[in-house]
Design an enzyme around this catalytic site. Structure first.
Site, PDB file in Angstrom:
ATOM      1  N   CYS B 358       0.863  -1.179   0.000  1.00 22.44           N
ATOM      2  CA  CYS B 358       0.000   0.000   0.000  1.00 22.44           C
ATOM      3  C   CYS B 358       0.892   1.219   0.000  1.00 22.44           C
ATOM      4  O   CYS B 358       1.955   1.214   0.613  1.00 22.44           O
ATOM      5  CB  CYS B 358      -0.864   0.035   1.263  1.00 22.44           C
ATOM      6  SG  CYS B 358      -2.291  -1.019   1.151  1.00 22.44           S
ATOM      7  N   ILE B 359       0.451   2.250  -0.645  1.00 23.65           N
ATOM      8  CA  ILE B 359       1.267   3.464  -0.686  1.00 23.65           C
ATOM      9  C   ILE B 359       0.340   4.654  -0.587  1.00 23.65           C
ATOM     10  O   ILE B 359      -0.741   4.664  -1.199  1.00 23.65           O
ATOM     11  CB  ILE B 359       2.143   3.486  -1.964  1.00 23.65           C
ATOM     12  CG1 ILE B 359       3.036   4.715  -1.984  1.00 23.65           C
ATOM     13  CG2 ILE B 359       1.312   3.411  -3.231  1.00 23.65           C
ATOM     14  CD1 ILE B 359       4.173   4.593  -2.989  1.00 23.65           C
ATOM     15  N   GLU B 392       1.640  -3.665  -5.677  1.00 20.96           N
ATOM     16  CA  GLU B 392       0.577  -4.661  -5.620  1.00 20.96           C
ATOM     17  C   GLU B 392      -0.677  -4.090  -6.277  1.00 20.96           C
ATOM     18  O   GLU B 392      -0.958  -2.902  -6.183  1.00 20.96           O
ATOM     19  CB  GLU B 392       0.311  -4.989  -4.151  1.00 20.96           C
ATOM     20  CG  GLU B 392      -0.544  -6.195  -3.940  1.00 20.96           C
ATOM     21  CD  GLU B 392      -0.658  -6.554  -2.457  1.00 20.96           C
ATOM     22  OE1 GLU B 392       0.366  -6.569  -1.756  1.00 20.96           O
ATOM     23  OE2 GLU B 392      -1.789  -6.803  -2.023  1.00 20.96           O
ATOM     24  N   SER B 396      -5.171   2.170  -7.179  1.00 18.09           N
ATOM     25  CA  SER B 396      -6.282   3.125  -7.172  1.00 18.09           C
ATOM     26  C   SER B 396      -6.083   4.065  -8.363  1.00 18.09           C
ATOM     27  O   SER B 396      -5.048   4.037  -9.027  1.00 18.09           O
ATOM     28  CB  SER B 396      -6.271   3.908  -5.871  1.00 18.09           C
ATOM     29  OG  SER B 396      -5.150   4.746  -5.832  1.00 18.09           O
TER      30      SER B 396
END
Lengths: 596, 503
Positions: B358-359, B392, B396
């Site tokens: 996640c970033i 991953e 979005s």
């Protein structure tokens, strides 16, 4: 597929990622119709979920970018709109004081949040109001501070969580003050306890207002309810639990492993317990030893005072004897042995050890260390006597047996009770016990005895029969009893020492199937360094003379050949006889391996 | 309760959407109506209805808008002069109960604060349990993998042979499901929900799979105060359920603890001694610092971080614990401390070779170039590991744009260093990008062409121009880039035992 549809004449090659592709500027490439230019190249997915890929704002930005990359000039930068973030009205400077100084090196830090936030309970505005009114009623001297209030409430909260972990689920009543007071520990410091009772009233009210749920909002963790799985508020589940439910096969495996692990840990624990017991016993023994020592000192003192003469030897009998190597494993055995006579003890022990299958008989001990009378019967003497009696008994029985067996030949192959051999008493030969010469140590020999392989244990002269005749029921396969080697030492003239031997065999070559035959073939061809051509000659024999005469005659009388042949045969016979004699008799010690 | 009257009793599965005019009172969860948004009317689905001070309020999701733009609207923004779409039909036995619903919603109006929302939550729970009987089990948002995935299941990747789009049926199915769920949801009786009922329900119904997407579809936190900013959350996050009722959740900038009461928060601030992310600083330049934090060792902090970032990441799931992740947190420094600006998480061991799980750049710091630094840092770590990495999936929308911009810059820079030919794998190796991502970038920029019977890479004028423009801008504003020399980091190694037992 695509190619055929578009009807192109040549087949486009697949794009290779390993191949070097020339880099060109746009003006260096001929312009193709957009369709053809990219059709063959596989479309790479964006990685955005399909449902979202079509979203209006994303599409707007993407198409703007696309337009730009197709050379569509300047396009105002588009953003995907996001909800606002605005400056807060809170006084940042007050809340976050300037207290950070940057270290010159990179920060290394391992404290956790719990370590750094102090008391986890933080006062609410309700608490603050209550505290204010509470303190107004109190004297200046006994004001409850905010920290104290928080400490007390935090303790109540934590204690409740321990006592009623499901308070919020099953409507249990709030713990009473007495229950909580019983749990007071170092988490609630003395100075805060003064207020505990008063704070309790407030805390209870707050708690009841919240239906006995924790005052600080907490995350929802799994509670092994079935609703856990889909409740979006349940978060941070443990992974192992999920794993287990996934694969049953692995599950069982893991269970097995855990069971085994547990068993092994159990065993280890048991061993540790035993070791501890042993050490405790050692300690007790040491204490006793000390006591003995002191009491001896007293006895000596008393003797001196009463002027009792006599030697102090009895005081020394409990001197610690050096425990032999293998006996050290049983350290609490104190050998009750008179110090001045250590030798016989060693001998008996060796003797006992020499009896295979019996193992070391632990010497009788008297650990109490009481004073022994001077007319004490020594254990050694007793043992010797006893063994003499036993020997005598065995001897007697042997004789009887032999009498019974006179005239009988025992032809049993490997009998359970082995036949008694001819009394060896007349022989001076004695057994040699070297472990190295016995290919396999007899199974019944206890492991302690397999010590020094080279140690040759001499059996005392007085005990040969016993050791020679008590044998295993089943002799080891590859070493027939008769083959066990025996030696005799003689002293000859001029102090020459001779050792005679019997039954020394060349080691068997197991891997050779024709061993027997080969052994037979070389039976008489000992690989001695002596020249084999030299035969021992009996000078009293006239054979050689006759032979020479025969040879001489040969020159004269050619027809006498048949006589010569007969003489040669006789010579060979004679030589064998000599060799046989040497083998069974008293030949000088041949070099190792030269024996038959 | 009216709406059923004008709708024919449905039968069978995919039915054409029923439309019709509705009154305000007939609106219910699942209905799609036109709602005014920024001056235009957009079709929006009603996800929740609440009555505050006698006024009904509607939580709506605009079609083709990201969920982060979902909002509460008053009745006057709903255009009832146009036909609305009724949600997909429900099963007959559920129908009767539907009639009780609206009465309940209104009667609830006078109930106040805590109690009200309690029962509301209960209702939602019951909704969820009801819906289970209808729904195909486990369809929507439940992560199915027990692996070290922080994100939900992904739908990657390239189909090299022919670029068929994913089977449309799948998509259709999902849509149907959601509608079913919605239909079921609104059909649930709203009355007080007793424990006995629930147990009975669990006992008798075969499936325990419950679809609670309804709750998670509605943003549950009103506002967040953090550091110098007040931030509007974008998505649902499983903060304590109590926070549904508070106007503002206060989050400590350093320890990321959360408080629903300002007094509490101030008290906390007076005690909290943390001044930077609680881990080792592995990178520092004059602009930012990076901290490496082990999810296992700093469980509380990392959980707090995940809760916070879930507010802004739709596809993040907090289903599992944080143990298998490392968190790389970027912070700016001043006299107050190290302010968290953004972070990315990374699996300690990624089976699929992801270098980012996640970033996120916190919303208050977005559009300032921090995202690029974060991405750059993730590739810097991959380079140090000697591995190729990729974020991953799913990405979005913002993630995709951020990554595309970064990839474009890197690839174009590599191509413009004077070389005459390029090899896709080499480009990947030099930038720690996967071949697929390089390909994606080239293709997306229309740089892969077929000319004179061979593939060529074309540095298009547009691309070159964009890069020149960017460089010019950097010259004025100053270029923010990471200096690999300043990274003091070795890839952490985790023993088999710690992997088996600890995550």
């Amino acid at each position: 597929m695509t190619q055929r549809v578009t009807g192109q004449r040549f087949r486009q090659r697949k794009l290779s990622t390993k191949q070097n592709l020339p880099i060109l500027r746009e003006n260096e490439v001929e312009q193709l119709g957009d369709d053809d230019a990219t059709r063959h190249i596989p479309k790479v997915e964006t990685g955005v979920e399909k449902g979202e890929e079509i979203e209006h704002h994303l599409q707007a930005v993407i198409s703007a970018a696309q337009a730009a990359s197709q050379g569509g000039g300047k396009i105002a930068q588009l953003y995907i709109p996001t909800p606002d973030a605005v400056a807060s009205k809170l006084q940042y400077e007050d809340l976050y004081p300037r207290q950070f100084t940057q270290p010159s090196t990179y920060i290394r830090f391992s404290s956790t949040v719990e370590d750094t936030i102090g008391c986890p309970y933080c006062m609410t505005s309700e608490d603050a109001a209550w505290l204010k009114s509470y303190n107004q009623k109190k004297n200046k001297g006994v004001q409850c501070s905010e920290e104290e209030l928080e400490l007390v409430i935090n303790f109540f909260e934590e204690a409740t969580l321990e006592k009623q972990p499901y308070a919020d689920v099953d409507n249990t009543p709030v713990l009473t003050y007495e229950e909580l007071e019983a749990l007071f520990d170092e988490r609630i410091p003395e100075h805060a306890r003064r207020f505990a009772k008063d704070v309790y009233v407030h805390w209870k009210a707050e708690r009841e207002r919240r239906l006995n749920r924790p005052l600080m909002p907490t995350l929802k963790f799994e509670k092994n309810l079935d609703t856990d799985d889909s409740d979006p508020y349940v978060c941070f589940r443990r992974r192992e639990v999920r794993m287990q439910r996934k694969t049953r096969g692995r599950d069982a495996q893991v269970t097995e492993k855990l069971k085994k692990l547990r068993k092994e840990l159990e065993e280890a624990r048991f061993i540790m317990a035993q070791v501890k017991r042993r050490e405790v016993m050692i300690r007790e023994q040491l204490a006793l030893d000390k006591l003995i020592f002191e009491q001896r000192g007293e006895v000596k003192e008393t003797k001196r005072r009463l002027s009792i003469k006599g030697d102090d030897e009895e005081l020394l009998i409990n001197q610690k004897v050096r425990v032999p190597l293998d006996a050290r494993k049983t350290p609490f055995l104190t050998l009750l042995q008179p110090a001045p006579k250590p030798k016989p003890r060693v001998d008996t022990q060796a003797l006992q050890r020499g009896i295979p299958g019996m193992g070391p008989k632990p010497p009788v001990t008297r650990p109490d260390g009481r004073l022994v009378d001077s007319d004490l019967v020594y254990l050694d003497d007793q043992l010797v006597k006893k063994s003499e009696i036993i020997d005598g008994f065995i001897e007697e029985n042997l004789m009887k047996h032999q009498k019974w067996n006179v005239g009988w030949v025992d032809a049993t192959w490997r009998p359970i009770t082995p036949p008694l051999e001819q009394p060896a008493a007349k022989s001076d030969f004695r057994r040699v016990f070297t472990d190295s010469q016995l290919p396999t140590p007899p199974a019944s020999v206890s492991s302690e005895e397999v010590g020094d392989a080279m140690a040759v244990q001499q059996v005392k002269q007085s005990e040969p029969r016993r050791s020679a005749r008590i044998r295993f029921g089943t002799p080891p396969d590859d070493v027939p009893y008769q083959d066990q080697s025996r030696y005799r030492r003689r002293t000859g003239r001029g102090g020459r020492v001779m050792i005679d031997r019997r039954g020394v065999k060349r080691p068997k070559l197991d891997n050779d199937p024709i061993d027997e035959r080969m052994a037979d073939r070389w039976k008489f061809a000992g690989d001695s360094s002596e020249d084999e051509q030299i035969y021992p000659v009996d000078w009293t024999d006239n054979l050689h003379i006759r032979y020479r005469i025969m040879i001489e005659r040969q020159g004269e009388k050619q027809h006498a050949q048949h006589q010569a042949a007969a003489a040669a045969a006789a010579a060979a016979q004679n030589r064998r006889a000599i060799e046989n004699h040497q083998r069974s008799g008293s030949g000088h010690l041949a070099p190792p391996g030269a024996g038959q | 309760m009216a709406p059923r009257e004008n709708s024919h009793e449905p039968s069978g599965t995919p039915v054409p959407v029923e439309t019709g005019f509705a009154t305000l009172a007939q609106l219910r969860v699942g209905v799609k109506a036109f709602v005014e948004k920024d001056g235009e009317k957009r079709k929006a689905e009603i996800l929740m209805i609440q009555t505050r001070r006698g006024e009904p309020k509607f939580y709506v999701h605009y079609e083709e808008f990201n969920k982060r733009l979902d909002e509460w609207v008053n009745a006057d923004r709903i255009d009832l002069s146009r036909e609305v779409e009724w949600p997909a039909p429900e099963k007959p036995d559920k129908k009767k109960s539907a009639s009780t619903k609206n009465e309940k919603t209104t009667s609830k109006a006078d109930q106040k604060s805590l109690k009200r929302s309690r029962s509301k939550l209960d209702r939602e729970l019951s909704i969820a349990s009801e819906s289970s009987s209808i729904n195909a089990p486990g369809k929507a948002s439940r992560p199915t993998k027990a692996s070290g995935k922080e994100n939900q299941e992904l739908l990657v990747t390239t189909e090299i042979t022919d670029g068929t789009t994913p089977k449309p049926e799948d998509e259709e199915m999902d849509l149907v499901d959601v509608q079913d769920a919605a239909a079921a949801a609104k059909a649930v009786p709203d009355q007080a929900y007793s424990r006995e009922d629930e147990i009975e329900k669990l006992r008798t119904s075969g499936s325990m799979t419950q679809n609670q997407t309804e709750i998670a579809r509605v943003r549950n936190i009103e506002k967040v105060q953090m550091g110098k900013y007040e931030i509007e959350p974008w998505y649902f996050s499983p903060y304590p359920i109590d926070f549904v009722d508070v106007d503002m959740v206060y989050i400590c900038e350093f320890c990321l603890n959360y408080y629903g009461d300002v007094t509490q928060f101030e008290r906390h601030r007076s005690k909290c001694t943390l001044l930077h992310p609680p881990g080792n600083e592995i990178y520092r330049d004059d602009y930012v610092s990076f901290f490496e934090i082990d999810g296992r060792r700093q469980r509380t902090w990392c959980r707090n971080l995940c809760l916070l970032s879930k507010l802004f990441l739709d596809h993040k799931t907090l289903y599992y614990d944080v143990d298998p992740f490392l968190f790389y947190c970027m912070a700016t420094r001043d006299e107050h401390g190290c302010h968290l600006v953004g972070y990315f998480s990374k699996e300690k061991e990624s089976a699929e070779g992801y270098n980012v799980a996640c970033i996120l750049t916190l919303p208050q710091y977005q559009r300032k170039g921090f995202g690029k630094l974060l991405i750059d840092f993730s590739y810097l770590l991959s380079k140090r590991e000697g591995k190729l990495g990729s974020p991953e999936k799913p990405l979005s929308d913002l993630g995709l744009l951020g990554y595309r911009a970064y990839w474009q810059e890197i690839i174009v820079d590599l191509l413009m260093d004077g070389r005459a030919e390029a090899n896709i794998e080499d480009l990947g190796a030099q930038s720690a990008m996967t071949t697929n991502d390089v390909l994606h970038t080239l293709q997306n920029l229309n740089m892969l062409r077929y000319s004179k019977n061979a593939h060529v890479v074309v540095l298009t004028d547009a691309v070159v121009e964009a890069r020149e423009r960017q460089k010019a801008k950097e010259k004025i504003k100053g270029r923010r880039a990471l200096d690999p020399e300043r990274l003091s980091w070795k890839p952490p190694v985790f023993s088999a035992a710690s992997r088996t037992w600890n995550w």
